[in-house]
Design a protein around this motif. Structure first.
Motif, PDB file in Angstrom:
ATOM      1  N   SER A  23      37.421 -78.187  12.058  1.00 25.76           N
ATOM      2  CA  SER A  23      36.764 -78.081  13.534  1.00 25.76           C
ATOM      3  C   SER A  23      35.701 -78.337  14.352  1.00 25.76           C
ATOM      4  O   SER A  23      34.867 -78.082  13.566  1.00 25.76           O
ATOM      5  N   GLU A  24      35.997 -78.076  15.418  1.00 27.74           N
ATOM      6  CA  GLU A  24      34.392 -78.457  16.111  1.00 27.74           C
ATOM      7  C   GLU A  24      33.980 -76.717  16.496  1.00 27.74           C
ATOM      8  O   GLU A  24      35.017 -76.454  16.967  1.00 27.74           O
ATOM      9  N   VAL A  25      33.293 -75.963  15.726  1.00 24.05           N
ATOM     10  CA  VAL A  25      33.055 -74.671  16.095  1.00 24.05           C
ATOM     11  C   VAL A  25      31.960 -74.515  17.133  1.00 24.05           C
ATOM     12  O   VAL A  25      30.765 -74.781  17.100  1.00 24.05           O
ATOM     13  N   THR A  26      32.246 -73.439  17.919  1.00 25.05           N
ATOM     14  CA  THR A  26      30.957 -73.035  19.088  1.00 25.05           C
ATOM     15  C   THR A  26      31.768 -71.405  18.930  1.00 25.05           C
ATOM     16  O   THR A  26      31.963 -70.604  18.813  1.00 25.05           O
ATOM     17  N   ILE A  27      30.072 -70.619  18.984  1.00 27.85           N
ATOM     18  CA  ILE A  27      30.273 -69.528  18.343  1.00 27.85           C
ATOM     19  C   ILE A  27      29.740 -69.089  20.107  1.00 27.85           C
ATOM     20  O   ILE A  27      27.926 -69.517  20.453  1.00 27.85           O
ATOM     21  N   PHE A  28      29.942 -67.638  20.633  1.00 24.92           N
ATOM     22  CA  PHE A  28      28.941 -66.788  21.357  1.00 24.92           C
ATOM     23  C   PHE A  28      28.427 -65.051  20.731  1.00 24.92           C
ATOM     24  O   PHE A  28      29.492 -65.100  19.814  1.00 24.92           O
ATOM     25  N   GLU A  29      27.237 -65.248  20.965  1.00 24.62           N
ATOM     26  CA  GLU A  29      27.394 -64.441  20.992  1.00 24.62           C
ATOM     27  C   GLU A  29      25.887 -63.269  21.798  1.00 24.62           C
ATOM     28  O   GLU A  29      24.845 -64.020  22.183  1.00 24.62           O
ATOM     29  N   GLU A  30      26.304 -62.201  22.058  1.00 19.92           N
ATOM     30  CA  GLU A  30      25.263 -61.138  22.997  1.00 19.92           C
ATOM     31  C   GLU A  30      24.120 -61.899  22.833  1.00 19.92           C
ATOM     32  O   GLU A  30      23.230 -60.883  23.687  1.00 19.92           O
ATOM     33  N   HIS A  31      23.220 -61.612  21.193  1.00 18.16           N
ATOM     34  CA  HIS A  31      22.533 -61.323  21.000  1.00 18.16           C
ATOM     35  C   HIS A  31      21.676 -62.404  21.107  1.00 18.16           C
ATOM     36  O   HIS A  31      22.289 -63.517  20.014  1.00 18.16           O
ATOM     37  N   LYS A  32      20.339 -62.868  20.331  1.00 19.26           N
ATOM     38  CA  LYS A  32      19.663 -64.510  20.864  1.00 19.26           C
ATOM     39  C   LYS A  32      19.372 -64.108  18.783  1.00 19.26           C
ATOM     40  O   LYS A  32      19.392 -65.677  18.670  1.00 19.26           O
ATOM     41  N   GLU A  33      19.249 -63.570  18.351  1.00 19.36           N
ATOM     42  CA  GLU A  33      19.822 -63.027  16.993  1.00 19.36           C
ATOM     43  C   GLU A  33      20.299 -63.096  16.363  1.00 19.36           C
ATOM     44  O   GLU A  33      20.947 -61.975  17.221  1.00 19.36           O
ATOM     45  N   VAL A  34      20.794 -63.283  15.041  1.00 16.96           N
ATOM     46  CA  VAL A  34      22.132 -62.250  14.012  1.00 16.96           C
ATOM     47  C   VAL A  34      21.288 -60.924  12.863  1.00 16.96           C
ATOM     48  O   VAL A  34      20.228 -61.602  13.066  1.00 16.96           O
ATOM     49  N   ILE A  96      20.496 -66.810   7.321  1.00 18.12           N
ATOM     50  CA  ILE A  96      20.758 -68.305   6.418  1.00 18.12           C
ATOM     51  C   ILE A  96      22.326 -68.672   6.400  1.00 18.12           C
ATOM     52  O   ILE A  96      23.299 -69.742   7.025  1.00 18.12           O
ATOM     53  N   MET A  97      23.241 -67.557   6.450  1.00 18.13           N
ATOM     54  CA  MET A  97      24.572 -68.043   7.109  1.00 18.13           C
ATOM     55  C   MET A  97      24.576 -68.969   8.162  1.00 18.13           C
ATOM     56  O   MET A  97      25.105 -69.902   9.104  1.00 18.13           O
ATOM     57  N   LEU A  98      23.848 -68.120   9.130  1.00 22.22           N
ATOM     58  CA  LEU A  98      23.609 -69.377  10.533  1.00 22.22           C
ATOM     59  C   LEU A  98      23.598 -70.524  10.205  1.00 22.22           C
ATOM     60  O   LEU A  98      23.655 -71.204  11.060  1.00 22.22           O
ATOM     61  N   GLU A  99      22.386 -70.634   9.385  1.00 18.81           N
ATOM     62  CA  GLU A  99      21.503 -72.027   9.554  1.00 18.81           C
ATOM     63  C   GLU A  99      22.631 -72.961   9.209  1.00 18.81           C
ATOM     64  O   GLU A  99      22.626 -74.181   8.993  1.00 18.81           O
ATOM     65  N   VAL A 100      23.601 -72.141   7.682  1.00 18.79           N
ATOM     66  CA  VAL A 100      24.046 -73.238   7.117  1.00 18.79           C
ATOM     67  C   VAL A 100      25.542 -73.566   8.215  1.00 18.79           C
ATOM     68  O   VAL A 100      25.757 -75.417   7.946  1.00 18.79           O
ATOM     69  N   VAL A 101      26.136 -73.048   8.981  1.00 16.69           N
ATOM     70  CA  VAL A 101      26.573 -73.222  10.224  1.00 16.69           C
ATOM     71  C   VAL A 101      26.316 -74.214  10.759  1.00 16.69           C
ATOM     72  O   VAL A 101      26.703 -75.284  11.613  1.00 16.69           O
ATOM     73  N   LEU A 102      25.008 -74.371  11.954  1.00 13.92           N
ATOM     74  CA  LEU A 102      24.517 -74.573  12.480  1.00 13.92           C
ATOM     75  C   LEU A 102      24.324 -76.331  11.844  1.00 13.92           C
ATOM     76  O   LEU A 102      24.897 -77.329  12.444  1.00 13.92           O
ATOM     77  N   SER A 103      24.031 -76.912   9.981  1.00 12.55           N
ATOM     78  CA  SER A 103      23.571 -77.738   9.498  1.00 12.55           C
ATOM     79  C   SER A 103      24.898 -78.463   9.488  1.00 12.55           C
ATOM     80  O   SER A 103      25.345 -79.821   9.493  1.00 12.55           O
ATOM     81  N   LYS A 104      26.097 -77.633  10.315  1.00 16.64           N
ATOM     82  CA  LYS A 104      27.661 -78.121   9.699  1.00 16.64           C
ATOM     83  C   LYS A 104      28.448 -78.664  11.046  1.00 16.64           C
ATOM     84  O   LYS A 104      28.809 -78.767  10.803  1.00 16.64           O
ATOM     85  N   ALA A 106      28.247 -76.530  13.822  1.00 13.53           N
ATOM     86  CA  ALA A 106      28.494 -75.780  15.510  1.00 13.53           C
ATOM     87  C   ALA A 106      27.605 -75.053  16.213  1.00 13.53           C
ATOM     88  O   ALA A 106      26.547 -75.701  16.137  1.00 13.53           O
ATOM     89  N   LYS A 107      28.236 -74.845  17.098  1.00 10.72           N
ATOM     90  CA  LYS A 107      26.635 -74.631  18.618  1.00 10.72           C
ATOM     91  C   LYS A 107      26.561 -73.496  18.665  1.00 10.72           C
ATOM     92  O   LYS A 107      27.925 -72.193  18.381  1.00 10.72           O
ATOM     93  N   PHE A 108      26.003 -72.598  19.890  1.00 11.86           N
ATOM     94  CA  PHE A 108      25.438 -71.334  19.298  1.00 11.86           C
ATOM     95  C   PHE A 108      25.219 -71.345  20.551  1.00 11.86           C
ATOM     96  O   PHE A 108      24.142 -71.326  20.910  1.00 11.86           O
ATOM     97  N   ILE A 109      25.927 -70.308  21.121  1.00 14.52           N
ATOM     98  CA  ILE A 109      25.694 -70.031  23.216  1.00 14.52           C
ATOM     99  C   ILE A 109      25.246 -68.531  22.232  1.00 14.52           C
ATOM    100  O   ILE A 109      25.854 -67.048  22.037  1.00 14.52           O
ATOM    101  N   ASN A 110      23.960 -68.125  23.169  1.00 11.31           N
ATOM    102  CA  ASN A 110      24.045 -66.420  23.116  1.00 11.31           C
ATOM    103  C   ASN A 110      24.400 -66.290  24.660  1.00 11.31           C
ATOM    104  O   ASN A 110      23.636 -65.400  25.745  1.00 11.31           O
ATOM    105  N   LYS A 111      25.842 -65.661  24.963  1.00  7.66           N
ATOM    106  CA  LYS A 111      27.003 -64.933  25.662  1.00  7.66           C
ATOM    107  C   LYS A 111      27.297 -64.038  25.510  1.00  7.66           C
ATOM    108  O   LYS A 111      27.404 -64.024  24.293  1.00  7.66           O
ATOM    109  N   PHE A 112      27.408 -62.770  26.303  1.00  5.13           N
ATOM    110  CA  PHE A 112      28.261 -61.887  25.527  1.00  5.13           C
ATOM    111  C   PHE A 112      29.290 -61.985  26.374  1.00  5.13           C
ATOM    112  O   PHE A 112      29.435 -62.715  28.357  1.00  5.13           O
TER     113      PHE A 112
END
Ligand SMILES: Cc1cc2nc3c(=O)[nH]c(=O)nc-3n(C[C@H](O)[C@H](O)[C@H](O)COP(=O)(O)OP(=O)(O)OC[C@H]3O[C@@H](n4cnc5c(N)ncnc54)[C@H](O)[C@@H]3O)c2cc1C
Length: 363
Positions: A23-34, A96-104, A106-112
């Motif tokens: 599927s097309e994944v969008t990740i919401f994370e409150e911090h700028k980094e993981v 590293i997990m985030l790098e792989v997810v983004l390479s597939k 997925a979108k990363f949104i820095n948001k609570f």
């Protein structure tokens, strides 16, 4: 189909990793980094490691021998095959997990994220499925009435740079004063150790207890060197939520109580559920069974060890002193118990069971 993942801790990233293949994944994370705030020791089984081989760079060492007993060194030794368990540096693993997810893709949104609706709406935006991976606070899961009510302890890790006596081994100590309601640990790596303990809320100052654990580890010659870092957090010891899903929303990780009840380990169950999400997509709810039922049963098997008193621990580990068990299984604690009983034989098992009355009558 579009999937939103709320929270980019281990469980959210594991879900995103698997779901981004279907599927097309969008990740919401409150911090700028993981990977922040740091809290976890990062020990996983060979099985979990095999699924994270792409993050080899984050491996700090392999652990093949476990001593489980008292701080005086009375107890049982568990040996495993090469690479039986592995210690990851958790922050690096998640990066590293985030790098792989983004390479597939997925979108990363820095948001609570404040609000998720069972129909699949995240802050007003509609998704086909939503995975909540917000950690132990489980605020969104509570609004959906699917949050677990696990027993919680607070754990702390001290990282020590220096020599260790037995690199590749771990000591686990059950002691009512050093780890009230849990256990203390001494993880020995090459040139580095992680010493820690945990306590039930309000029973002790965990930082001071961890320092005592370190003092004993140093006195016994297990560890040398200075503390370079301290971090910790909440450890959940079950039971999990039996049905952590509602409508188009599924909950994973600590937010669903997906922890191995004896150790609080959360990486194995959330990785298993993530694999299930991909396998059964879009029927995310199918990923939980029969895992949650097993974790539920393990909760009540683990309680005597967590709730034991000093007399019980002494009797149990004195009676098991000198036994050595070879185990290949690390994650399924019902299988581990079965194998341990077989290895101990009738005599060993009866000796161990004879300590049970001390749980109720600490004479
Ligand atoms: C001392 C200690 C030692 C441990 N040792 C081990 C071990 O050796 N092996 C093991 O398997 N497990 C271990 N654990 C347990 C393990 O760390 C947890 O089970 C695991 O980290 C849980 O991951 P998670 O992704 O569910 O939650 P978290 O790691 O808490 O991640 C949740 C993420 O969601 C984000 N978030 C929360 N709410 C929102 C929101 N509303 N909007 C956007 N983002 C949000 C947070 O910022 C965070 O990044 C240990 C835990 C502790 C405390």
């Amino acid at each position: 189909m579009r999937v939103a993942v709320v929270g980019a801790g281990f469980s959210g990233l594991a879900a995103a990793l698997e779901l981004s293949e279907v599927s097309e994944v969008t990740i919401f994370e409150e911090h700028k980094e993981v990977g922040i705030p740091e809290h976890c020791t990062g020990i996983v089984s060979k099985r979990v490691y095999e699924g994270l081989k792409f993050a080899e760079e984050a491996v700090e060492g392999k652990l093949e021998e476990y001593f489980i007993g008292t701080k005086e060194g009375k107890g049982i030794r568990i040996k495993g095959p090469k690479g039986f368990t592995v210690k990851f540096q958790r922050k690096r693993l998640e990066e590293i997990m985030l790098e792989v997810v983004l390479s597939k893709g997925a979108k990363f949104i820095n948001k609570f994220v404040k609000e998720v609706n069972p129909k699949g709406t995240v802050e007003g935006e509609r998704f086909d499925r939503v995975v909540i991976a917000e950690g132990w606070g489980a605020e969104i899961a509570k609004t959906l009435h699917v949050a677990p009510k696990p027993r919680r302890v607070y754990g702390i890790n001290l990282e020590i740079e220096g020599k260790t006596a037995f690199p590749g081994s771990v000591e686990v100590w059950f002691d009512e004063l050093l780890a009230p309601g849990f256990f203390a640990w001494v993880v020995m790596l090459e040139g580095k150790a992680v010493v820690g303990t945990a306590s039930e809320p309000g029973r002790a100052n965990v930082r001071k207890l961890a320092e005592k654990v370190l003092e004993i580890a140093k006195r016994r010659g297990l560890v040398e060197g200075e503390v370079v870092k301290a971090y910790g957090g909440v450890i959940q010891t079950g039971p999990p939520s039996l049905a952590p899903y509602r409508g188009r929303v599924a909950v994973t990780g600590d937010a669903a109580g997906l922890n191995k009840p004896l150790t609080g380990g959360g990486l194995y169950p959330s990785l298993e559920v993530a694999k299930g999400y991909k396998k059964f997509f879009p029927k995310l709810w199918r990923a939980y069974h029969p895992l949650v039922e097993r974790l539920y049963a393990e909760t009540y098997l683990s309680r005597p060890l967590h709730k034991g008193n000093q007399k019980f621990y002494e009797k149990l580990f004195n009676s098991l002193d000198g036994f050595e068990i070879y185990l290949e299984e690390y994650d399924n604690h019902i299988k581990v118990l079965g194998k341990a009983i077989r290895a101990l034989g009738i005599k060993g098992t009866v000796k161990a069971l004879a300590s049970l009355p001390h749980l109720f009558y600490p004479l």
